[in-house]
Design a protein around this motif. Sequence first.
Motif, PDB file in Angstrom:
ATOM      1  N   SER A  70      77.246  45.765  13.145  1.00 42.94           N
ATOM      2  CA  SER A  70      75.574  45.699  13.283  1.00 42.94           C
ATOM      3  C   SER A  70      74.932  45.768  13.905  1.00 42.94           C
ATOM      4  O   SER A  70      75.318  46.631  14.992  1.00 42.94           O
ATOM      5  CB  SER A  70      75.214  44.024  12.830  1.00 42.94           C
ATOM      6  N   ALA A  71      73.387  46.550  13.682  1.00 42.93           N
ATOM      7  CA  ALA A  71      72.701  47.421  14.972  1.00 42.93           C
ATOM      8  C   ALA A  71      71.656  47.029  14.552  1.00 42.93           C
ATOM      9  O   ALA A  71      71.336  46.467  13.269  1.00 42.93           O
ATOM     10  CB  ALA A  71      72.229  48.670  13.848  1.00 42.93           C
ATOM     11  N   MET A  72      71.198  46.119  16.200  1.00 45.91           N
ATOM     12  CA  MET A  72      69.525  45.463  15.275  1.00 45.91           C
ATOM     13  C   MET A  72      68.833  46.541  17.187  1.00 45.91           C
ATOM     14  O   MET A  72      69.531  46.649  17.680  1.00 45.91           O
ATOM     15  CB  MET A  72      69.452  44.311  15.993  1.00 45.91           C
ATOM     16  N   GLU A  73      68.011  46.209  16.079  1.00 47.97           N
ATOM     17  CA  GLU A  73      66.807  47.350  17.634  1.00 47.97           C
ATOM     18  C   GLU A  73      66.580  45.445  18.566  1.00 47.97           C
ATOM     19  O   GLU A  73      65.608  44.691  18.163  1.00 47.97           O
ATOM     20  CB  GLU A  73      65.779  48.187  17.162  1.00 47.97           C
ATOM     21  N   VAL A  74      65.802  46.197  19.727  1.00 44.38           N
ATOM     22  CA  VAL A  74      65.768  44.702  20.711  1.00 44.38           C
ATOM     23  C   VAL A  74      64.954  45.673  21.543  1.00 44.38           C
ATOM     24  O   VAL A  74      65.085  46.981  22.365  1.00 44.38           O
ATOM     25  CB  VAL A  74      66.818  43.870  21.477  1.00 44.38           C
ATOM     26  N   ALA A  75      63.604  44.815  21.754  1.00 45.32           N
ATOM     27  CA  ALA A  75      62.821  45.878  22.680  1.00 45.32           C
ATOM     28  C   ALA A  75      62.864  47.636  23.099  1.00 45.32           C
ATOM     29  O   ALA A  75      62.675  48.142  24.140  1.00 45.32           O
ATOM     30  CB  ALA A  75      63.211  45.284  23.886  1.00 45.32           C
ATOM     31  N   GLY A  76      62.619  47.948  21.623  1.00 41.25           N
ATOM     32  CA  GLY A  76      62.844  50.174  22.019  1.00 41.25           C
ATOM     33  C   GLY A  76      63.841  49.566  22.118  1.00 41.25           C
ATOM     34  O   GLY A  76      64.693  51.225  21.495  1.00 41.25           O
ATOM     35  N   ALA A  77      65.111  49.771  22.213  1.00 46.74           N
ATOM     36  CA  ALA A  77      66.489  49.986  23.074  1.00 46.74           C
ATOM     37  C   ALA A  77      66.883  49.467  21.682  1.00 46.74           C
ATOM     38  O   ALA A  77      67.433  48.084  20.609  1.00 46.74           O
ATOM     39  CB  ALA A  77      67.330  49.676  23.568  1.00 46.74           C
ATOM     40  N   TRP A  78      68.560  49.680  21.456  1.00 41.37           N
ATOM     41  CA  TRP A  78      69.446  49.647  19.907  1.00 41.37           C
ATOM     42  C   TRP A  78      70.693  48.189  20.841  1.00 41.37           C
ATOM     43  O   TRP A  78      71.601  48.695  21.389  1.00 41.37           O
ATOM     44  CB  TRP A  78      69.915  50.501  19.427  1.00 41.37           C
ATOM     45  N   GLU A  79      71.256  47.245  20.390  1.00 42.97           N
ATOM     46  CA  GLU A  79      72.082  46.672  20.253  1.00 42.97           C
ATOM     47  C   GLU A  79      73.094  46.817  18.980  1.00 42.97           C
ATOM     48  O   GLU A  79      72.895  46.059  17.727  1.00 42.97           O
ATOM     49  CB  GLU A  79      72.299  44.939  20.330  1.00 42.97           C
ATOM     50  N   LEU A  80      74.267  47.036  18.946  1.00 46.30           N
ATOM     51  CA  LEU A  80      75.531  47.897  18.093  1.00 46.30           C
ATOM     52  C   LEU A  80      76.635  46.581  18.380  1.00 46.30           C
ATOM     53  O   LEU A  80      77.276  46.061  19.676  1.00 46.30           O
ATOM     54  CB  LEU A  80      75.966  48.896  18.192  1.00 46.30           C
ATOM     55  N   ARG A  81      76.976  46.326  16.988  1.00 46.82           N
ATOM     56  CA  ARG A  81      78.023  45.425  17.499  1.00 46.82           C
ATOM     57  C   ARG A  81      79.675  46.083  17.153  1.00 46.82           C
ATOM     58  O   ARG A  81      79.139  46.689  14.791  1.00 46.82           O
ATOM     59  CB  ARG A  81      78.252  43.497  16.908  1.00 46.82           C
ATOM     60  N   PHE A  82      80.358  46.072  16.897  1.00 47.27           N
ATOM     61  CA  PHE A  82      81.609  46.824  16.905  1.00 47.27           C
ATOM     62  C   PHE A  82      82.629  46.358  16.647  1.00 47.27           C
ATOM     63  O   PHE A  82      83.054  45.300  17.249  1.00 47.27           O
ATOM     64  CB  PHE A  82      82.300  48.407  17.564  1.00 47.27           C
ATOM     65  N   SER A  83      83.682  45.875  15.725  1.00 48.57           N
ATOM     66  CA  SER A  83      84.717  45.767  15.363  1.00 48.57           C
ATOM     67  C   SER A  83      86.017  46.207  16.185  1.00 48.57           C
ATOM     68  O   SER A  83      85.852  47.857  15.940  1.00 48.57           O
ATOM     69  CB  SER A  83      85.180  45.087  13.838  1.00 48.57           C
ATOM     70  N   ALA A  84      87.088  45.827  16.517  1.00 50.50           N
ATOM     71  CA  ALA A  84      88.001  46.976  17.472  1.00 50.50           C
ATOM     72  C   ALA A  84      89.607  45.806  16.496  1.00 50.50           C
ATOM     73  O   ALA A  84      89.957  44.705  17.608  1.00 50.50           O
ATOM     74  CB  ALA A  84      87.907  46.746  18.297  1.00 50.50           C
ATOM     75  N   PRO A  85      90.223  45.439  15.377  1.00 50.17           N
ATOM     76  CA  PRO A  85      90.836  44.833  15.075  1.00 50.17           C
ATOM     77  C   PRO A  85      92.350  45.688  16.024  1.00 50.17           C
ATOM     78  O   PRO A  85      93.130  44.023  16.066  1.00 50.17           O
ATOM     79  CB  PRO A  85      91.126  44.926  13.650  1.00 50.17           C
ATOM     80  N   ASP A  86      92.499  46.528  16.124  1.00 50.56           N
ATOM     81  CA  ASP A  86      94.150  46.957  16.973  1.00 50.56           C
ATOM     82  C   ASP A  86      94.351  46.796  18.057  1.00 50.56           C
ATOM     83  O   ASP A  86      93.199  46.451  18.795  1.00 50.56           O
ATOM     84  CB  ASP A  86      93.686  48.249  16.419  1.00 50.56           C
ATOM     85  N   ALA A  87      95.308  45.634  18.494  1.00 48.62           N
ATOM     86  CA  ALA A  87      95.007  45.524  19.620  1.00 48.62           C
ATOM     87  C   ALA A  87      95.278  46.039  20.170  1.00 48.62           C
ATOM     88  O   ALA A  87      95.377  46.128  21.513  1.00 48.62           O
ATOM     89  CB  ALA A  87      96.383  44.434  19.016  1.00 48.62           C
ATOM     90  N   ARG A  88      96.312  47.238  19.853  1.00 44.73           N
ATOM     91  CA  ARG A  88      95.989  48.649  21.042  1.00 44.73           C
ATOM     92  C   ARG A  88      94.417  48.845  21.770  1.00 44.73           C
ATOM     93  O   ARG A  88      94.490  48.886  22.539  1.00 44.73           O
ATOM     94  CB  ARG A  88      96.855  49.756  19.831  1.00 44.73           C
ATOM     95  N   ILE A  89      94.117  48.587  20.639  1.00 46.43           N
ATOM     96  CA  ILE A  89      92.527  48.857  21.329  1.00 46.43           C
ATOM     97  C   ILE A  89      91.900  47.513  22.039  1.00 46.43           C
ATOM     98  O   ILE A  89      91.110  48.080  23.351  1.00 46.43           O
ATOM     99  CB  ILE A  89      91.516  49.502  20.599  1.00 46.43           C
ATOM    100  N   ALA A  90      91.866  46.343  21.583  1.00 45.11           N
ATOM    101  CA  ALA A  90      91.443  45.093  21.887  1.00 45.11           C
ATOM    102  C   ALA A  90      91.673  44.583  23.212  1.00 45.11           C
ATOM    103  O   ALA A  90      90.739  44.460  23.694  1.00 45.11           O
ATOM    104  CB  ALA A  90      91.164  44.233  20.522  1.00 45.11           C
ATOM    105  N   ARG A  91      92.796  45.773  23.826  1.00 47.17           N
ATOM    106  CA  ARG A  91      93.490  44.742  25.178  1.00 47.17           C
ATOM    107  C   ARG A  91      92.919  45.746  26.168  1.00 47.17           C
ATOM    108  O   ARG A  91      92.909  45.210  27.364  1.00 47.17           O
ATOM    109  CB  ARG A  91      94.920  45.074  25.284  1.00 47.17           C
ATOM    110  N   TYR A  92      91.959  46.841  25.797  1.00 51.09           N
ATOM    111  CA  TYR A  92      91.231  47.200  27.091  1.00 51.09           C
ATOM    112  C   TYR A  92      89.441  46.852  26.948  1.00 51.09           C
ATOM    113  O   TYR A  92      89.172  47.948  27.615  1.00 51.09           O
ATOM    114  CB  TYR A  92      91.799  48.782  26.791  1.00 51.09           C
ATOM    115  N   ILE A  93      89.110  45.798  26.142  1.00 60.34           N
ATOM    116  CA  ILE A  93      87.716  46.210  25.772  1.00 60.34           C
ATOM    117  C   ILE A  93      87.562  44.443  26.655  1.00 60.34           C
ATOM    118  O   ILE A  93      87.850  43.498  26.296  1.00 60.34           O
ATOM    119  CB  ILE A  93      87.324  45.930  24.713  1.00 60.34           C
ATOM    120  N   VAL A  94      86.877  44.888  28.360  1.00 60.41           N
ATOM    121  CA  VAL A  94      86.252  43.867  28.798  1.00 60.41           C
ATOM    122  C   VAL A  94      84.655  43.996  29.151  1.00 60.41           C
ATOM    123  O   VAL A  94      84.300  44.469  28.431  1.00 60.41           O
ATOM    124  CB  VAL A  94      86.972  43.178  30.061  1.00 60.41           C
TER     125      VAL A  94
END
Length: 232
Positions: free
Chosen positions: A111-135
């Motif tokens: 999803s992508a939502m405009e918030v106070a002139g900026a943008w809040e983006l949400r992404f999926s990262a289903p692969d555990a090889r990627i997800a493990r480094y997201i904090v």
Amino acid sequence: MFTGLIQSLGKLYPASDTQLRIDCDGPGRDRILHDLELGDSIAVDGVCLTVEQILQRGFIASVSPETLARTTLGGLLEGEIVNLESSLRVGSKIGGHFVTGHIDGRGELVSAMEVAGAWELRFSAPDARIARYIVPKGSIAVNGISLTVATCSQSGDWFTVAVIPVTYAETNLRRLVPGDPVNLEGDVLGKYVEKFTQGESPADLLSTPQEYSSASVSESLSLEFLSEHGYL
């Protein structure tokens, strides 16, 4: 090595079964083209490619089957807009974070939502090889763009980022719609921390070949170890 600060936009075209042509025709193109040389590294949507032929308005680079399978480059349409960044020069400012251009895998815009002139983006990262480094508050490269994780799930299989207007306007983030794939690269620092704390012993990694046989494989990463090797 790159910083994740996009310098220009380009358009991608197939040149052959194993080569891509990238036309640099967006604002900032001179930052890519003015001193481009054969063998230079250019990040194309976050993927490190090597310049093999210089054209008047761009360049040609080869792509391996591994690159096409792991990244979005193999699925992009002719003329698709891509983010471009030339490699980091010694002494240059590092405004983003260290980006290698070696993609861990693909995610998707949720999803992508405009918030106070900026943008809040949400992404999926289903692969555990990627997800493990997201904090939370960690760094991640999305299509080569250095971004800070705002929130994420405990496993890292989804995350959100806050994108300032200039980044949104001058990259291909603004062209994404929910379901579109993106290239993801986790922070390389996290990968090295993982290497030190899991599997191999720090002594195995830091010892010289002559010292290797006497290094204790059971030695753990500790304040004493770091002090002994000059880190404290």
